[in-house]
Design a protein around this motif. Structure first.
Motif, PDB file in Angstrom:
ATOM      1  N   THR A  71      11.902  10.946  20.382  1.00  0.00           N
ATOM      2  CA  THR A  71      11.009  10.954  19.215  1.00  0.00           C
ATOM      3  C   THR A  71      11.247  12.504  18.775  1.00  0.00           C
ATOM      4  OG1 THR A  71       9.408   9.311  19.776  1.00  0.00           O
ATOM      5  CG2 THR A  71       8.866  10.786  18.368  1.00  0.00           C
ATOM      6  N   VAL A  72      11.397  12.615  17.332  1.00  0.00           N
ATOM      7  CA  VAL A  72      11.446  13.994  16.766  1.00  0.00           C
ATOM      8  C   VAL A  72      10.263  14.236  15.949  1.00  0.00           C
ATOM      9  CG1 VAL A  72      12.705  15.470  14.928  1.00  0.00           C
ATOM     10  CG2 VAL A  72      14.013  13.445  16.441  1.00  0.00           C
ATOM     11  N   GLY A  73       9.485  15.354  16.456  1.00  0.00           N
ATOM     12  CA  GLY A  73       8.118  15.745  15.917  1.00  0.00           C
ATOM     13  C   GLY A  73       8.143  15.980  14.664  1.00  0.00           C
ATOM     14  N   ASP A  74       6.858  16.028  13.870  1.00  0.00           N
ATOM     15  CA  ASP A  74       6.905  16.357  12.624  1.00  0.00           C
ATOM     16  C   ASP A  74       7.159  17.857  12.281  1.00  0.00           C
ATOM     17  OD1 ASP A  74       6.104  13.897  11.639  1.00  0.00           O
ATOM     18  OD2 ASP A  74       3.924  14.063  12.136  1.00  0.00           O
ATOM     19  N   GLU A  75       7.177  18.701  13.203  1.00  0.00           N
ATOM     20  CA  GLU A  75       7.388  20.010  13.214  1.00  0.00           C
ATOM     21  C   GLU A  75       8.881  20.404  12.761  1.00  0.00           C
ATOM     22  OE1 GLU A  75       7.836  19.027  17.269  1.00  0.00           O
ATOM     23  OE2 GLU A  75       6.199  18.766  15.841  1.00  0.00           O
ATOM     24  N   LYS A 123      20.768  20.694   7.674  1.00  0.00           N
ATOM     25  CA  LYS A 123      20.956  19.938   8.927  1.00  0.00           C
ATOM     26  C   LYS A 123      19.552  20.293   9.820  1.00  0.00           C
ATOM     27  CE  LYS A 123      24.139  16.646   8.780  1.00  0.00           C
ATOM     28  NZ  LYS A 123      24.020  15.242   8.765  1.00  0.00           N
ATOM     29  N   PRO A 124      18.970  19.272  10.582  1.00  0.00           N
ATOM     30  CA  PRO A 124      17.940  19.800  11.318  1.00  0.00           C
ATOM     31  C   PRO A 124      18.634  20.580  12.588  1.00  0.00           C
ATOM     32  CG  PRO A 124      17.906  17.291  10.957  1.00  0.00           C
ATOM     33  CD  PRO A 124      19.149  17.873  10.465  1.00  0.00           C
ATOM     34  N   GLY A 125      17.563  21.477  13.071  1.00  0.00           N
ATOM     35  CA  GLY A 125      17.735  22.193  14.243  1.00  0.00           C
ATOM     36  C   GLY A 125      16.988  23.701  14.357  1.00  0.00           C
ATOM     37  N   GLY A 126      17.434  24.342  15.270  1.00  0.00           N
ATOM     38  CA  GLY A 126      16.523  25.446  15.299  1.00  0.00           C
ATOM     39  C   GLY A 126      16.221  25.976  16.950  1.00  0.00           C
ATOM     40  N   THR A 127      15.472  26.790  17.125  1.00  0.00           N
ATOM     41  CA  THR A 127      15.379  27.566  18.513  1.00  0.00           C
ATOM     42  C   THR A 127      13.660  27.497  18.703  1.00  0.00           C
ATOM     43  OG1 THR A 127      17.298  28.600  18.274  1.00  0.00           O
ATOM     44  CG2 THR A 127      15.822  29.300  20.132  1.00  0.00           C
ATOM     45  N   VAL A 128      13.463  27.229  19.843  1.00  0.00           N
ATOM     46  CA  VAL A 128      12.089  27.351  20.281  1.00  0.00           C
ATOM     47  C   VAL A 128      11.866  27.964  21.756  1.00  0.00           C
ATOM     48  CG1 VAL A 128      11.649  24.932  21.256  1.00  0.00           C
ATOM     49  CG2 VAL A 128       9.648  26.445  20.389  1.00  0.00           C
ATOM     50  N   GLY A 129      11.129  28.708  21.975  1.00  0.00           N
ATOM     51  CA  GLY A 129      11.190  29.354  23.460  1.00  0.00           C
ATOM     52  C   GLY A 129       9.733  30.256  23.710  1.00  0.00           C
ATOM     53  N   ARG A 130      10.186  31.173  24.745  1.00  0.00           N
ATOM     54  CA  ARG A 130       9.111  32.056  24.857  1.00  0.00           C
ATOM     55  C   ARG A 130       9.569  33.274  25.779  1.00  0.00           C
ATOM     56  NH1 ARG A 130       5.677  30.407  29.930  1.00  0.00           N
ATOM     57  NH2 ARG A 130       7.277  29.373  31.163  1.00  0.00           N
ATOM     58  N   GLU A 131       9.059  34.345  25.900  1.00  0.00           N
ATOM     59  CA  GLU A 131       9.336  35.637  26.572  1.00  0.00           C
ATOM     60  C   GLU A 131       8.024  35.957  27.181  1.00  0.00           C
ATOM     61  OE1 GLU A 131      12.009  39.190  25.339  1.00  0.00           O
ATOM     62  OE2 GLU A 131       9.848  39.824  25.089  1.00  0.00           O
ATOM     63  N   VAL A 132       8.000  35.968  28.474  1.00  0.00           N
ATOM     64  CA  VAL A 132       6.830  36.496  29.453  1.00  0.00           C
ATOM     65  C   VAL A 132       7.407  37.765  30.179  1.00  0.00           C
ATOM     66  CG1 VAL A 132       5.259  35.964  31.015  1.00  0.00           C
ATOM     67  CG2 VAL A 132       6.197  34.116  29.777  1.00  0.00           C
ATOM     68  N   THR A 133       6.385  38.885  29.998  1.00  0.00           N
ATOM     69  CA  THR A 133       6.571  39.905  30.660  1.00  0.00           C
ATOM     70  C   THR A 133       5.346  40.270  31.658  1.00  0.00           C
ATOM     71  OG1 THR A 133       7.816  40.963  28.658  1.00  0.00           O
ATOM     72  CG2 THR A 133       6.959  42.592  30.466  1.00  0.00           C
ATOM     73  N   VAL A 134       5.809  40.578  32.785  1.00  0.00           N
ATOM     74  CA  VAL A 134       4.778  40.623  33.738  1.00  0.00           C
ATOM     75  C   VAL A 134       4.838  42.059  34.604  1.00  0.00           C
ATOM     76  CG1 VAL A 134       3.784  39.906  35.943  1.00  0.00           C
ATOM     77  CG2 VAL A 134       4.667  38.107  34.262  1.00  0.00           C
ATOM     78  N   VAL A 135       3.930  42.732  34.802  1.00  0.00           N
ATOM     79  CA  VAL A 135       3.941  44.040  35.433  1.00  0.00           C
ATOM     80  C   VAL A 135       3.097  43.464  36.860  1.00  0.00           C
ATOM     81  CG1 VAL A 135       3.319  46.327  35.552  1.00  0.00           C
ATOM     82  CG2 VAL A 135       4.033  45.368  33.432  1.00  0.00           C
ATOM     83  N   ALA A 136       3.549  43.837  37.964  1.00  0.00           N
ATOM     84  CA  ALA A 136       2.822  43.459  39.251  1.00  0.00           C
ATOM     85  C   ALA A 136       3.105  44.874  40.144  1.00  0.00           C
ATOM     86  CB  ALA A 136       3.475  42.256  39.638  1.00  0.00           C
TER      87      ALA A 136
END
Length: 195
Positions: A71-75, A123-136
């Motif tokens: 299923t391809v979402g409305d977004e 044409k449909p396409g794109g990129t989705v993701g995330r970048e998480v930076t943690v200091v421990a």
């Protein structure tokens, strides 16, 4: 350097969503003084065999012959541009860099979204993701076991296996470790043969 870094990379590269297609998987580990980066990518290609426009569903067939419905979402823009026979390429990228940061300061975690959508009419396409930076904070170093225990901003302690003794000799209790994790899924569609 970090076996536990490579395990999540390997797990995430076996993404079930692209298991139906012919998958090309690549991994890499890069070491530098005080840091290590583990990265990987998986690319899968399938062909659209059916389109249910009313329900925004497509049927995909991978190189091995396995068929799946999605299923391809409305977004997702430009659904109406899809045609039976079009090739859908899904590329999943993941990287984790862990580096030693001397000094003090607050423990932290920041997350930044990665988003890019196809232009209207393309044409449909794109990129989705995330970048998480943690200091421990380093709470223990066990050179015999080749482990470093770090505590993150939420109080969770994680043991990291450090294979390279040269990396271990510069780490001590109280040091800060910065980890940057990125993941992204890119989808592109190319016209099928004869289009």
């Amino acid at each position: 350097m970090l076996k536990k870094v490579l395990i999540p990379v390997a797990i995430l590269l076996s993404v079930p969503a692209i298991g139906w297609a012919q998958t090309d998987v690549k991994t890499d580990v890069t070491r530098a003084d005080g840091s290590v980066t583990a990265s990987g990518s998986a690319t899968a290609v399938a062909t659209i065999t059916a389109i249910d426009a009313a329900n925004r569903k497509i049927t995909l067939k991978g190189a091995g012959g396995k068929v799946t419905d999605m299923t391809v979402g409305d977004e997702a823009r430009n659904f109406d541009q899809l045609r039976v026979g079009d090739k859908v390429t899904v590329q999943y990228n993941e990287a984790l860099t862990v580096s030693l940061k001397k000094g003090s300061g607050p423990l932290s975690m920041q997350e930044k979204p990665i988003e890019q959508r196809a232009e209207a009419g393309a044409k449909p396409g794109g990129t989705v993701g995330r970048e998480v930076t943690v200091v421990a904070q380093v709470v223990a170093v066990n050179k015999d076991a080749k482990t470093v225990s770090v505590k993150g901003p939420k109080g969770h302690v994680v043991d990291l296996i450090v294979e390279d003794p040269d990396q271990l000799k510069n780490i001590k209790k109280g040091d800060r470790v910065q980890a940057v994790y990125t993941e992204a899924v890119a989808v592109s569609v190319t016209p099928g043969a004869g289009k």
